[in-house]
Enzyme design. Sequence first.
Site, mmCIF file in Angstrom:
data_model
loop_
_atom_site.group_PDB
_atom_site.id
_atom_site.type_symbol
_atom_site.label_atom_id
_atom_site.label_comp_id
_atom_site.label_asym_id
_atom_site.label_seq_id
_atom_site.Cartn_x
_atom_site.Cartn_y
_atom_site.Cartn_z
ATOM 1 N N VAL A 53 0.830 -1.203 0.000
ATOM 2 C CA VAL A 53 0.000 0.000 0.000
ATOM 3 C C VAL A 53 0.865 1.254 0.000
ATOM 4 C CG1 VAL A 53 -1.681 1.334 1.326
ATOM 5 C CG2 VAL A 53 -1.957 -1.129 1.078
ATOM 6 N N ALA A 54 1.975 1.231 0.749
ATOM 7 C CA ALA A 54 2.856 2.391 0.803
ATOM 8 C C ALA A 54 3.530 2.643 -0.536
ATOM 9 C CB ALA A 54 3.918 2.181 1.888
ATOM 10 N N ASP A 97 -1.754 24.159 -42.295
ATOM 11 C CA ASP A 97 -2.315 24.490 -43.591
ATOM 12 C C ASP A 97 -2.190 26.002 -43.788
ATOM 13 O OD1 ASP A 97 -3.536 24.234 -46.000
ATOM 14 O OD2 ASP A 97 -5.532 23.811 -45.219
ATOM 15 N N ASP A 135 -7.707 16.919 -44.636
ATOM 16 C CA ASP A 135 -6.805 16.926 -43.484
ATOM 17 C C ASP A 135 -7.095 15.807 -42.491
ATOM 18 O OD1 ASP A 135 -5.502 19.269 -44.364
ATOM 19 O OD2 ASP A 135 -7.119 20.491 -43.544
#
Length: 903
Positions: A291-292, A338, A626
């Site tokens: 858990v730690a 573009d 595009d």
Amino acid sequence: MQPATPESEESALPVEVDPREPLARLRQDLRTGPQGLSRREAERRAAVYGPNEVRREQRGRLRRELGRQLVHPLALLLWGAGGLAFVAGTSVLGMAIVAVILLNAGFALLQERQAERAVEALATFLPAHSRVVRDGQEQTVEATQLVPGDLIVLEEGDKVPADVRLVEGAVEIDLSMLTGESAPVERAATRTVAGAPTLREPNLAFSGTACVEGQAKAVVFATGRHTELGRIAALSQRTRREGSPLERQVKRVAWLIAAVAVGMGAVLLVIGAASGLPLKDALTFAIGLLVANVPEGLLPTITLALAMGVRLLARQGAVVKRLSAVETLGSTHVICTDKTGTLTRNRMRLRSVWTPTGGEHSAEGQNQREEGQRQGKDVVRLAQAMSECTTVSRSESGELAGDPTEVALVEGAAHLGQAVDLDARDLRRRALFRFDPRLRTMSVVSELQGEPTVSVKGAPEAVLPRLAGGADTTAAREAVDAMAHDGLRVLAVATRTLEADGLPSRREDVECDLELLGLVGLHDPPRPEVADAVRRCHDAGLRVHVVTGDNGSTAAAVAREVGIGDPGLSVLADAESVSEQRLDELLAAPGEVVFARASPETKLRVADALRDQGQIVAMTGDGVNDAPALHRAHIGVAMGLSGTDVAREASTMVLTDDNFATIVKAVESGRRVYDNVRKFILYIFAHAVPEIVPFLVYALSGGAIPLPLTVLQILAIDLGTETLPALALGREPAEPGLMTRPPRRPGHGSGVITKDMLIRAWASLGLVSTVLVMGAYFYVLWRAGWTPGTSTSAGSAMHQDYLTATTATFAGIVMCQVGTAMAARTDRASLREVGLTTNPLLLAGIGFELVFTAVLVWAPPFQSVFGTAPLPWDVVALLLTFPVLVWGTDELRRSLRRRRKAA
């Protein structure tokens, strides 16, 4: 020999035909003729080819994608944390962790749908109905019912319903959605041009484009997925999105954390058991160690921090559809943009005029009316003629409506002091010959000053040969070349006075023996904010390439005008034909490039080449063409106002204001978010050491030293006191000089987690916090007279003192968190430079964690749950020094580092 009719031959048509073959051969292959198809044959072909629509592939990936998200490394860590929470008896906490896992999986599934939505949006470009000739009769049918071989009618204002070849007449087609060119192109029933790309063929028109002028008949040669539009849809579907740099790095770190946690737990479990630790206690130790190690709050904290970045960008005009894209923006090395509608306004303007007597002069500025008057009658006549030769009208709102080129001419004439009354123009008009793409001219006959006068405009190469008496056109042609070199679209304007007693009936008799009035240069001007945005890109170390379907001269002129390529610019006039080797050389060079005449595949090739070179690519665009490149790039940036639905769906970011400068703001926000992600990861990691060391001390002592911290207290820290300050670090203002740093390079020590960060988190902040926390723990025990081996179990004399000691450990970690949070606010600068109160959310988060800790320590209901006890005031006074000590140590380290760097 007569070609086979549809009814006389039942064999299926070829799936695809060559539309560039001779017309007679094409009609034979399609088994059609001047009378079109019959109704029965059209129905048969509809059954074979299916509807004329873009259909997306049904992938059925929902369960597979959901499963992939649920076994993501961080998700697995959270599953483990949730399972441990259930083991620890905190089912509410466990269910909250499961909810976080499912929420993140839901976000990911929405992201995976973007390509499919892009394909669905393509359907909006197809018209609902089309006029078609069947059984020799013109009729209206649904566009989805068109089949190869159909003969259709195109007129001004129509959308092209399928890929067609013109067989009669001529039209102007707006191909900007496929090619990126701002000006309409001419399409006529002419011969094919050998070697020309399909999109440049002068007799072909394509599904989804718009007819803006003229009238023609055309034969359909491709429908549905076989059209150019369908091919783009297939490219969008095949192009898969890859994970962002942050996603990949977090995944690697998650596996590393999992391996370290499991490995450390297994090794120390053996050590604890070998040292005489009871099995139950050894399992408790292993669970606590796991858990730690597991940062339970890491994934939701990253998600929420990115979400805050998304909201901030939305207020600045950029809607980000994928959370991780915010961080990717900060990693960007190259922007491929573009031209039309992105760098420019996508609106033609009159920029300069040329007359045979006065030469060229600007048509821009505030005083052009006086300038035009000084130029004399030639400019006045030119302005009158060019506005006369238009069909522009006014909308209900009073705005000019019509062809963009003609709108520019009318506005330009008014700017030169020759405003035209459109109603009066129509009343004095005696004849109108609309623009003919084959002739490349338009003319009108109007009653001017009592005489029928011809006004002609058109391409210089079409108008100049029609001048009277073989006039010398050398000066005019030189002026045309000079204006074209400046990126202008050039039109010639001429006039002629007719005899009052008659009007020629034939167009060729009207458009002859002309007098040249002059030339006009039209310009699609850059957005005013683009030049500054490009400069900021350069300051930040970003390169800007222009990838456009427009011609090289125009694109290069616009690029130079906004500062792209300063001081040097490479221009690739025909990007479609560039080899892979040459493409790699251009993109590897330090300069910037204009890729002209680019196709959808060209944009994909550019994006792929940059990716292969390790560049993070942002691709801007607004058209259907595009979509595949927007999807393939790390960041696809679509225009929200002028962009198509396809581009918006395929992109990861949409500019709601179509402002190129917003991209730079987004890059800055992305860099700030990335820095802030590193800050709260540092903050979270720094507390792993003081959480792990208590379990190591417990295991290595064989239980002689009681466990200084409980599992529930760790969970209270990781999911309680830690979360709000970590989130607040995600809102930290940018450090000075953020936008003068070069872009991060993958694999060059710029990852979200680096060796320097781990040293700072574990060996500096974590180590100092551990020494302070364990000092507080032992201080409480020794003050109570504890010695190693003394029992602290429930019911023993030392049990209450033990609870006070573990509470001191828990509260000590929280107080060290406060110091770590202040230290983590800056990586290079001092806290004084950043300001103590510039992040009020962090101050509020610190206030919350202090109140939360006080409640767990002093509120009796929580004391029984978390195993805490009230702290004496001398211990409280000791703990209050921890934030200053932790922050002060790190401030000293940063000060020494700045001095070494300066030296």
